[in-house]
Design a protein around this motif. Structure first.
Motif, mmCIF file in Angstrom:
data_model
loop_
_atom_site.group_PDB
_atom_site.id
_atom_site.type_symbol
_atom_site.label_atom_id
_atom_site.label_comp_id
_atom_site.label_asym_id
_atom_site.label_seq_id
_atom_site.Cartn_x
_atom_site.Cartn_y
_atom_site.Cartn_z
ATOM 1 N N GLU A 39 0.823 -1.212 0.000
ATOM 2 C CA GLU A 39 0.000 0.000 0.000
ATOM 3 C C GLU A 39 0.861 1.269 0.000
ATOM 4 O O GLU A 39 0.532 2.241 -0.690
ATOM 5 C CB GLU A 39 -0.940 -0.030 1.198
ATOM 6 N N HIS A 40 1.959 1.258 0.771
ATOM 7 C CA HIS A 40 2.842 2.418 0.785
ATOM 8 C C HIS A 40 3.501 2.629 -0.585
ATOM 9 O O HIS A 40 3.620 3.763 -1.056
ATOM 10 C CB HIS A 40 3.927 2.242 1.854
ATOM 11 N N LEU A 41 3.938 1.535 -1.200
ATOM 12 C CA LEU A 41 4.605 1.647 -2.495
ATOM 13 C C LEU A 41 3.644 2.086 -3.589
ATOM 14 O O LEU A 41 4.006 2.874 -4.469
ATOM 15 C CB LEU A 41 5.261 0.310 -2.856
ATOM 16 N N VAL A 42 2.408 1.594 -3.536
ATOM 17 C CA VAL A 42 1.405 2.030 -4.513
ATOM 18 C C VAL A 42 1.137 3.523 -4.344
ATOM 19 O O VAL A 42 1.069 4.279 -5.317
ATOM 20 C CB VAL A 42 0.109 1.216 -4.352
ATOM 21 N N GLY A 109 11.072 -6.999 3.685
ATOM 22 C CA GLY A 109 9.707 -7.356 4.039
ATOM 23 C C GLY A 109 9.445 -7.432 5.526
ATOM 24 O O GLY A 109 8.278 -7.409 5.950
ATOM 25 N N ASP A 110 10.506 -7.524 6.336
ATOM 26 C CA ASP A 110 10.298 -7.699 7.775
ATOM 27 C C ASP A 110 10.548 -6.422 8.573
ATOM 28 O O ASP A 110 10.851 -6.475 9.763
ATOM 29 C CB ASP A 110 11.162 -8.832 8.318
ATOM 30 N N VAL A 111 10.432 -5.259 7.927
ATOM 31 C CA VAL A 111 10.468 -4.002 8.666
ATOM 32 C C VAL A 111 9.116 -3.311 8.518
ATOM 33 O O VAL A 111 8.323 -3.639 7.624
ATOM 34 C CB VAL A 111 11.597 -3.050 8.181
ATOM 35 N N TYR A 112 8.860 -2.366 9.403
ATOM 36 C CA TYR A 112 7.647 -1.553 9.299
ATOM 37 C C TYR A 112 8.039 -0.099 9.486
ATOM 38 O O TYR A 112 8.833 0.239 10.363
ATOM 39 C CB TYR A 112 6.622 -1.928 10.361
ATOM 40 N N THR A 113 7.495 0.766 8.654
ATOM 41 C CA THR A 113 7.696 2.194 8.823
ATOM 42 C C THR A 113 6.451 2.932 8.349
ATOM 43 O O THR A 113 5.750 2.467 7.438
ATOM 44 C CB THR A 113 8.918 2.698 8.036
ATOM 45 N N ASP A 114 6.183 4.063 8.978
ATOM 46 C CA ASP A 114 5.075 4.895 8.518
ATOM 47 C C ASP A 114 5.592 6.095 7.730
ATOM 48 O O ASP A 114 4.935 7.133 7.650
ATOM 49 C CB ASP A 114 4.183 5.337 9.678
ATOM 50 N N LEU A 120 8.929 8.521 -0.118
ATOM 51 C CA LEU A 120 9.411 7.422 -0.949
ATOM 52 C C LEU A 120 9.456 7.849 -2.413
ATOM 53 O O LEU A 120 10.393 7.521 -3.137
ATOM 54 C CB LEU A 120 8.495 6.202 -0.802
ATOM 55 N N ARG A 121 8.452 8.590 -2.837
ATOM 56 C CA ARG A 121 8.381 9.021 -4.226
ATOM 57 C C ARG A 121 9.548 9.936 -4.586
ATOM 58 O O ARG A 121 10.011 9.964 -5.732
ATOM 59 C CB ARG A 121 7.050 9.747 -4.472
ATOM 60 N N GLU A 122 10.035 10.676 -3.601
ATOM 61 C CA GLU A 122 11.109 11.633 -3.844
ATOM 62 C C GLU A 122 12.497 11.003 -3.852
ATOM 63 O O GLU A 122 13.468 11.644 -4.251
ATOM 64 C CB GLU A 122 11.072 12.727 -2.774
ATOM 65 N N MET A 123 12.608 9.750 -3.402
ATOM 66 C CA MET A 123 13.922 9.110 -3.365
ATOM 67 C C MET A 123 14.473 8.925 -4.773
ATOM 68 O O MET A 123 13.789 8.430 -5.653
ATOM 69 C CB MET A 123 13.839 7.760 -2.650
#
Length: 229
Positions: A39-42, A109-114, A120-123
């Protein structure tokens, strides 16, 4: 934008929870861990997400499908035996290929961040850099850290203080093309080699982050997301 979620670990630290369920499908607040990443990547603009898997990987494919319900193309890179981070990325390179951009986001896959999707888009990779790493303050379980972040934004293997690699990065495909597809290879030596040539940049990840590697941390995340802590 192309992205990859690393999901091929055996989940040994999560046992007994992972004896019958792959770690990416363990849930927090009723949602599989890997779904938070999707969901974050989308939201960040990913058009294709590659997911590698090994242990009970067929369950991951069955649960997530082709990605249409998330609004993204999901493709899978199965591994008969875990190939480690760099080996998994090398095998998946043909699935990550993009004629317009030779870089892609990678998330453990085994980390979580908000971290906000906009961030992310700006990286992106600076000219002359092959990797951009997000780093965090050292957690209690990893006090020695991994890499040193200079004020200039350059990341080095030596120097003090050191920070911990968050498992979120933008990487260039050329880092992996000399590896043999199908052979296991770790990411850290490749990053250190690039650091020696001053080709790795980075920044602090200014958001909540944790490595969800044990049942206790999974329980803590579940409580956090439910507003119980």
């Amino acid at each position: 934008m192309r992205a990859m979620i690393l999901a091929a670990g055996l989940g040994t630290r999560m046992r007994p929870l992972t004896l019958k369920t792959p770690k990416p499908l363990l849930t927090a607040a009723g949602k599989p861990l890997i779904q938070f990443h999707i969901e974050h990547l989308v939201a960040a603009g990913a058009e294709r997400i590659v997911i590698n898997h090994a242990w009970l990987g067929e369950q991951i494919e069955s649960a997530l499908g082709d990605g249409s319900r998330f609004g993204v193309e999901l493709v899978y890179s199965p591994e008969a035996e875990p190939l480690e981070t760099a080996g998994g990325i090398r095998q998946a390179l043909p699935l990550l290929a993009d004629d317009k951009d030779d870089s892609f986001l990678v998330v453990n896959g085994d980390v979580y961040t908000d971290l906000a999707p906009d961030r992310l888009r700006e990286m992106e990779l600076n000219a002359g850099c092959d990797a951009h790493l997000l780093l965090v303050d050292n957690p209690a379980w990893h006090p020695e850290g991994d890499f040193h972040l200079e004020d200039t934004g350059l990341v080095l293997n030596s120097g003090s203080p050191k920070l911990t690699f968050s498992g979120v990065s933008m990487l260039r495909a050329s880092l992996f093309t000399d590896l043999v597809s199908g052979e296991a290879a770790a990411l850290a030596p490749i990053l250190r080699q690039a650091m020696a040539s001053k080709k790795v940049a980075g920044e602090r990840l200014n958001a909540y982050w944790d490595d969800i590697g044990t049942p206790e941390r999974l329980s803590a995340l579940d409580k956090r997301l439910k507003g119980e802590s």
